[in-house]
Design a protein around this motif. Structure first.
Motif, PDB file in Angstrom:
ATOM      1  N   SER A 122      -9.401  47.520  22.602  1.00 55.40           N
ATOM      2  CA  SER A 122      -8.296  47.541  23.558  1.00 55.40           C
ATOM      3  C   SER A 122      -8.359  48.820  24.370  1.00 55.40           C
ATOM      4  O   SER A 122      -8.664  49.887  23.844  1.00 55.40           O
ATOM      5  CB  SER A 122      -6.948  47.459  22.822  1.00 55.40           C
ATOM      6  OG  SER A 122      -5.868  47.633  23.711  1.00 55.40           O
ATOM      7  N   VAL A 123      -8.079  48.686  25.662  1.00 53.59           N
ATOM      8  CA  VAL A 123      -7.889  49.838  26.544  1.00 53.59           C
ATOM      9  C   VAL A 123      -6.520  49.670  27.174  1.00 53.59           C
ATOM     10  O   VAL A 123      -6.264  48.675  27.869  1.00 53.59           O
ATOM     11  CB  VAL A 123      -8.967  49.920  27.641  1.00 53.59           C
ATOM     12  CG1 VAL A 123      -8.725  51.142  28.525  1.00 53.59           C
ATOM     13  CG2 VAL A 123     -10.359  49.969  27.028  1.00 53.59           C
ATOM     14  N   ALA A 124      -5.613  50.611  26.922  1.00 55.36           N
ATOM     15  CA  ALA A 124      -4.224  50.459  27.354  1.00 55.36           C
ATOM     16  C   ALA A 124      -3.713  51.762  27.950  1.00 55.36           C
ATOM     17  O   ALA A 124      -4.223  52.848  27.656  1.00 55.36           O
ATOM     18  CB  ALA A 124      -3.343  50.037  26.176  1.00 55.36           C
ATOM     19  N   VAL A 125      -2.679  51.637  28.778  1.00 51.24           N
ATOM     20  CA  VAL A 125      -2.014  52.811  29.353  1.00 51.24           C
ATOM     21  C   VAL A 125      -0.564  52.838  28.877  1.00 51.24           C
ATOM     22  O   VAL A 125       0.052  51.789  28.638  1.00 51.24           O
ATOM     23  CB  VAL A 125      -2.069  52.811  30.895  1.00 51.24           C
ATOM     24  CG1 VAL A 125      -3.503  52.902  31.379  1.00 51.24           C
ATOM     25  CG2 VAL A 125      -1.381  51.571  31.477  1.00 51.24           C
ATOM     26  N   ALA A 126      -0.022  54.028  28.759  1.00 48.24           N
ATOM     27  CA  ALA A 126       1.368  54.187  28.336  1.00 48.24           C
ATOM     28  C   ALA A 126       2.294  53.646  29.421  1.00 48.24           C
ATOM     29  O   ALA A 126       2.106  53.904  30.616  1.00 48.24           O
ATOM     30  CB  ALA A 126       1.673  55.655  28.061  1.00 48.24           C
ATOM     31  N   ALA A 127       3.300  52.882  28.989  1.00 48.72           N
ATOM     32  CA  ALA A 127       4.200  52.242  29.947  1.00 48.72           C
ATOM     33  C   ALA A 127       5.588  52.115  29.335  1.00 48.72           C
ATOM     34  O   ALA A 127       5.792  52.322  28.128  1.00 48.72           O
ATOM     35  CB  ALA A 127       3.666  50.866  30.339  1.00 48.72           C
ATOM     36  N   ARG A 128       6.543  51.750  30.171  1.00 46.14           N
ATOM     37  CA  ARG A 128       7.893  51.478  29.684  1.00 46.14           C
ATOM     38  C   ARG A 128       8.490  50.310  30.453  1.00 46.14           C
ATOM     39  O   ARG A 128       8.151  50.048  31.604  1.00 46.14           O
ATOM     40  CB  ARG A 128       8.789  52.717  29.797  1.00 46.14           C
ATOM     41  CG  ARG A 128       8.951  53.243  31.216  1.00 46.14           C
ATOM     42  CD  ARG A 128       9.785  54.522  31.236  1.00 46.14           C
ATOM     43  NE  ARG A 128       9.841  55.096  32.571  1.00 46.14           N
ATOM     44  CZ  ARG A 128      10.744  54.761  33.494  1.00 46.14           C
ATOM     45  NH1 ARG A 128      11.669  53.857  33.207  1.00 46.14           N
ATOM     46  NH2 ARG A 128      10.726  55.313  34.674  1.00 46.14           N
ATOM     47  N   HIS A 129       9.390  49.606  29.780  1.00 48.57           N
ATOM     48  CA  HIS A 129      10.135  48.501  30.390  1.00 48.57           C
ATOM     49  C   HIS A 129      11.599  48.757  30.082  1.00 48.57           C
ATOM     50  O   HIS A 129      12.040  48.589  28.943  1.00 48.57           O
ATOM     51  CB  HIS A 129       9.684  47.163  29.815  1.00 48.57           C
ATOM     52  CG  HIS A 129      10.443  45.997  30.344  1.00 48.57           C
ATOM     53  ND1 HIS A 129      10.844  44.945  29.547  1.00 48.57           N
ATOM     54  CD2 HIS A 129      10.876  45.715  31.614  1.00 48.57           C
ATOM     55  CE1 HIS A 129      11.479  44.057  30.296  1.00 48.57           C
ATOM     56  NE2 HIS A 129      11.525  44.504  31.539  1.00 48.57           N
ATOM     57  N   GLY A 130      12.338  49.213  31.069  1.00 50.10           N
ATOM     58  CA  GLY A 130      13.698  49.661  30.808  1.00 50.10           C
ATOM     59  C   GLY A 130      13.669  50.861  29.885  1.00 50.10           C
ATOM     60  O   GLY A 130      13.004  51.859  30.162  1.00 50.10           O
ATOM     61  N   ASP A 131      14.355  50.750  28.755  1.00 55.91           N
ATOM     62  CA  ASP A 131      14.371  51.845  27.787  1.00 55.91           C
ATOM     63  C   ASP A 131      13.272  51.716  26.730  1.00 55.91           C
ATOM     64  O   ASP A 131      13.137  52.583  25.868  1.00 55.91           O
ATOM     65  CB  ASP A 131      15.734  51.883  27.073  1.00 55.91           C
ATOM     66  CG  ASP A 131      16.871  52.227  28.019  1.00 55.91           C
ATOM     67  OD1 ASP A 131      16.611  52.926  29.014  1.00 55.91           O
ATOM     68  OD2 ASP A 131      18.013  51.782  27.765  1.00 55.91           O
TER      69      ASP A 131
END
Length: 271
Positions: free
Chosen positions: A77-86
Motif C-alpha cells: 500500500s502507498v497512502a497519504v495522510a488525510a482527513r474527512h471532517g474530524d
C-alpha cells in the motif's frame, strides 16, 4: 442429478458461507513500513473531495507478506495522510497484491485501489533488508536498510483508511451507480516491532507515479509482525463530477504513458 457447481446455491449454503467469512482466524503478516514527509501541495493534489490533507504531509508505504491459509500473499500500500471532517486517516493511492482473490474482494466490497503486482520482502542473515513494490517491470518503491533493535510494542489500536467506491458506466460515460466514500476501520495488534536504518527509493513509473511524492524527510522505517480485522461503512455519497477526475488512480490508463514526470519530482532518495 449431478451437482452443477455454477448453479444456484441453496439458502443454507449461502448462509453457511456468509457466517464462515465472519469467523476468520488471526492472520499475521510480516511487513516493512516506511513513513516520510513530502510536499504539502502534492498531498492536497491527490486527494479527491471531500477529503482534506492531514495535519502533516505524510506518505506511508507498507510492504508485507501475509500468512494466508493455503498460500502466501504479498500485499502493499502507498497512502497519504488525510482527513474527512474530524476523522483522521489514510487515503491509499495504490495497493499492489500478488493474488487475484485478495484484489477482487477488496476492490468490489470496499473500493480499495488494488492492482496485481509484485511484492518483495527479503531479510538476510546479516540483518540486511529489502522490500519493494513493482508493476510493469518497475520497482516503483524500494526500501533498503539494516534491521536494528526491538522497539516497544504499541497497544492495540484502530486505524482508518478512506476509499472511493464506484462502478464505471457500461457506455463509458460516468458511473452506473452513485460513488461513495468508504471508511474502513482496522483494529490492529502488533507482536513484534524492530527499527530499520535505511532509505526509501522512488522510481519513475507511468502507471504508478509514486515518484511524484518525494521524500523530503524520512520519519521512520520499521519491520514488524501484525494482525488486524476490518469493517467498512459508507460515510458519504458523492457527486460524479467530484470523483471522475480521480478514476485514473484506480485503473491503468493507456494515456498515462504520455504524461511526463513533473520537474524535481524525484527526491534525493530516488534513483
Amino acid at each position: 442429478m449431478v451437482r452443477v457447481r455454477y448453479g444456484p446455491r441453496s439458502e443454507e449454503e449461502t448462509t453457511r458461507a456468509r457466517e464462515a467469512s465472519t469467523r476468520l482466524p488471526d492472520i499475521w503478516s510480516t511487513g516493512v513500513t516506511a513513513v516520510w514527509e513530502t510536499d504539502p501541495e502534492v498531498v492536497a493534489e491527490v486527494l479527491p473531495p471531500p477529503l482534506k490533507p492531514g495535519e502533516r504531509p505524510l506518505v506511508r508505504v507498507s510492504v508485507s507478506k501475509v500468512d494466508l491459509p493455503g498460500y502466501p500473499l504479498g500485499a502493499g500500500s502507498v497512502a497519504v495522510a488525510a482527513r474527512h471532517g474530524d476523522a483522521e486517516g489514510w487515503y491509499p493511492l495504490v495497493m499492489p497484491m500478488t493474488h487475484e482473490r485478495a484484489l477482487i474482494g477488496g476492490r468490489e466490497v470496499f473500493g480499495e485501489p488494488k492492482k496485481l503486482g509484485e511484492v518483495t520482502v527479503e531479510r538476510g542473515s546479516d540483518g540486511a533488508l529489502r522490500a519493494a513494490l513493482a508493476r510493469h517491470g518497475v520497482a516503483f518503491v524500494e526500501i533498503r536498510g539494516t534491521v536494528g533493535g526491538a522497539l516497544p510494542l504499541p497497544e492495540p489500536a484502530d486505524k482508518l483508511d478512506f476509499y472511493l467506491k464506484f462502478l464505471p458506466a457500461v457506455d463509458g460515460q460516468g458511473f452506473d451507480a452513485e460513488p461513495v466514500l468508504v471508511h474502513c476501520l482496522r483494529h490492529e495488534r502488533v507482536r513484534e516491532l524492530m527499527a530499520v536504518d535505511g532509505e526509501v527509493v522512488l522510481r519513475e513509473s507511468a502507471y504508478d507515479p509514486v515518484a511524484d511524492l518525494p521524500v523530503r524527510r524520512l520519519v521512520e522505517i520499521t519491520l514488524g509482525e501484525k494482525t488486524s480485522d476490518q469493517k467498512g461503512r459508507v460515510a458519504e455519497r458523492l457527486g460524479a463530477a467530484d470523483v471522475l477526475p480521480y478514476v485514473h488512480q484506480r485503473y491503468d490508463d493507456a494515456a498515462q504513458v504520455l504524461d511526463g514526470p513533473p520537474e524535481g519530482s524525484l527526491s534525493e532518495g530516488s534513483d
